[in-house]
Write an enzyme that holds these catalytic residues in place. Structure first.
Site, PDB file in Angstrom:
ATOM      1  CD1 TRP A  40      -0.101  -0.869   3.429  1.00  0.00           C
ATOM      2  CD2 TRP A  40       0.001   1.368   3.224  1.00  0.00           C
ATOM      3  NE1 TRP A  40       0.434  -0.360   4.585  1.00  0.00           N
ATOM      4  CE2 TRP A  40       0.509   1.011   4.496  1.00  0.00           C
ATOM      5  CE3 TRP A  40      -0.027   2.717   2.885  1.00  0.00           C
ATOM      6  CZ2 TRP A  40       0.975   1.935   5.432  1.00  0.00           C
ATOM      7  CZ3 TRP A  40       0.449   3.654   3.805  1.00  0.00           C
ATOM      8  CH2 TRP A  40       0.939   3.257   5.056  1.00  0.00           C
ATOM      9  CD  GLU A  83       5.388   5.754  12.283  1.00  0.00           C
ATOM     10  OE1 GLU A  83       6.365   5.405  11.596  1.00  0.00           O
ATOM     11  OE2 GLU A  83       4.660   4.947  12.895  1.00  0.00           O
ATOM     12  CD  GLU A 122       8.301   1.761  10.859  1.00  0.00           C
ATOM     13  OE1 GLU A 122       7.445   2.653  10.956  1.00  0.00           O
ATOM     14  OE2 GLU A 122       8.285   0.746  11.567  1.00  0.00           O
ATOM     15  CG  HIS A 125       4.111   3.866   8.955  1.00  0.00           C
ATOM     16  ND1 HIS A 125       4.673   3.027   9.884  1.00  0.00           N
ATOM     17  CD2 HIS A 125       3.630   3.052   7.975  1.00  0.00           C
ATOM     18  CE1 HIS A 125       4.525   1.776   9.499  1.00  0.00           C
ATOM     19  NE2 HIS A 125       3.909   1.761   8.341  1.00  0.00           N
ATOM     20  CD  GLU A 175       8.575  -1.776  14.380  1.00  0.00           C
ATOM     21  OE1 GLU A 175       7.395  -1.520  14.096  1.00  0.00           O
ATOM     22  OE2 GLU A 175       9.528  -1.244  13.796  1.00  0.00           O
ATOM     23  CB  THR A 178       4.578   2.003  16.874  1.00  0.00           C
ATOM     24  OG1 THR A 178       5.280   0.820  16.569  1.00  0.00           O
ATOM     25  CG2 THR A 178       5.557   3.088  17.215  1.00  0.00           C
ATOM     26  CG  ASP A 207       2.853  -1.264   7.175  1.00  0.00           C
ATOM     27  OD1 ASP A 207       2.126  -2.099   6.613  1.00  0.00           O
ATOM     28  OD2 ASP A 207       3.365  -0.278   6.591  1.00  0.00           O
ATOM     29  CD  GLU A 208       4.449   0.778  13.003  1.00  0.00           C
ATOM     30  OE1 GLU A 208       5.481   0.134  12.766  1.00  0.00           O
ATOM     31  OE2 GLU A 208       4.378   2.016  12.902  1.00  0.00           O
ATOM     32  CG  HIS A 211       7.697  -3.285  10.835  1.00  0.00           C
ATOM     33  ND1 HIS A 211       7.420  -1.946  10.762  1.00  0.00           N
ATOM     34  CD2 HIS A 211       7.701  -3.734   9.555  1.00  0.00           C
ATOM     35  CE1 HIS A 211       7.273  -1.591   9.496  1.00  0.00           C
ATOM     36  NE2 HIS A 211       7.420  -2.659   8.746  1.00  0.00           N
TER      37      HIS A 211
HETATM   38 FE   FE2 Z   1       7.294  -0.347  12.476  1.00  0.00          FE
HETATM   39 FE   FE2 Z   2       5.787   3.224  11.854  1.00  0.00          FE
END
Ligand code: FE2
Ligand code: FE2
Length: 333
Positions: A40, A83, A122, A125, A175, A178, A207-208, A211
């Site tokens: 995305w 971010e 990242e 974001h 991670e 967040t 996403d986090e 990670h």
């Molecule tokens: Fe992350």
């Molecule tokens: Fe992030």
């Protein structure tokens, strides 16, 4: 005589273990991170400026964002600023011992590839949140930009020294933190009548979560190879406490307490609280089966006792901690 530094045997050993993980980390780049072509991108969530009805789209976006409480909006701005300090994170990662021995950003090593592909993810974001917040018309963008500038100028000190073990503990924790923070912001945005922002926060949180999964798996492998070293690193990092990445955002400027203001607000509205901190410790202690590790040396056994009780200790602190009655907003018009 040459004036050389004494050899740090613990660090040398950690570097050696880290290099054994290179293939695993390379696999994570290929399997856990997403290819730029299919990933995305911020524009998927934003109005297209070439559209003839762009003005209506922006009005609609602003209408939806109207109901977001000032406190939630301030938290979101703080998250966005965090971010946006991305260059600091890539620099930090590549300065860890054993991660980039070739001192090259085009090295084919798994760790170097990871450092770039992770921070590239990242980067979206900050991009997305920055553009979205700009379009709401509610944010004093100049003030935000000054804070980002200052934060980048000041840098980032997670207190993990240059030890890759402590850094893997830090990133596993961070991670997850967040993720929690974006998930909670998304819920509040939904409640305030902005489903688009809710979807944005949920997507970033996704996403986090990837990670987090990767960093935890790297650390799990370290626990497998070197349980004594791993548990000592966990203890060291927890004793220093996890310092949030944006903590230096106000240092040296006219608003030195701006980070405290931001974190008081996240605590008050429930975006990231003392409870969350305690629950993350609990999660990691259980994940790495700290309480049932056997055959540890003396120092590691002490760390085991310390870590086993730690989440409860923080839960008691969180229990007593009162959310501040009054908070001071920042970055809003
Ligand atoms: Fe992350
Ligand atoms: Fe992030």
């Amino acid at each position: 005589m040459k004036n050389s530094k004494p050899i740090n045997y613990e660090l040398e050993k950690n570097m050696e273990v880290i290099s054994q993980l290179d293939d695993l980390v390379g696999d994570a780049v290929d399997n856990i991170l997403v290819d730029p072509e299919t990933c995305w991108q911020p524009s998927d969530f934003l109005p297209e400026f070439g559209n003839p009805d762009i003005h209506d789209e922006i009005k609609l976006l602003q209408k939806r964002a109207e109901g977001i409480p000032d406190t939630v909006l301030t938290s979101l701005v703080g998250n966005m600023i965090t971010e946006e300090a991305l260059p600091s994170y890539q620099t930090y990662f590549n300065l860890l011992e054993g991660i980039n021995e070739e001192r090259s950003l085009v090295s084919p090593s798994g760790w170097v590839r990871w450092s770039k592909a992770w921070t590239a993810e990242e980067n979206r974001h900050g991009d997305l949140l920055n553009k979205y917040l700009y379009m709401t018309g509610r944010v004093d963008m100049k003030a935000v930009e000054i804070t980002i500038h200052r934060l980048l100028t000041n840098g980032f000190d997670p207190k993990s020294e240059s030890d890759p073990y402590q850094a893997m503990i830090y990133t596993s924790f961070q991670e997850r933190a967040t993720k929690v923070s974006h998930v909670n912001t998304g819920k509040l945005a939904d409640k305030a009548g902005d489903p688009v922002l809710a979807r944005i926060c949920k997507t970033i949180a996704g996403d986090e979560a990837r990670h987090e999964k990767a960093y935890k798996s790297f650390m799990s492998k370290i626990f497998e190879i070197d349980p004594n070293g791993a548990i000592l690193a966990f203890e060291k990092m927890m004793k220093k406490q996890i310092v949030m990445p944006a903590v230096l955002m106000g240092e040296g400027g006219p608003n030195p307490s701006i980070y405290t203001r931001f974190s008081e607000i996240t605590q008050k509205v429930g975006i990231y609280t003392g409870w969350d901190y305690a629950k993350i410790i609990d999660h990691l202690v259980n994940l790495w089966k700290i309480e049932s590790l056997t055959g540890l040396n003396d120092a590691a056994s002490k760390a085991q006792i310390y870590l086993s009780k730690l989440a409860d200790r923080y839960m008691r602190v969180a229990d007593r901690m009162k959310a501040p009655e009054e908070v001071q907003l920042a970055w809003l018009k």
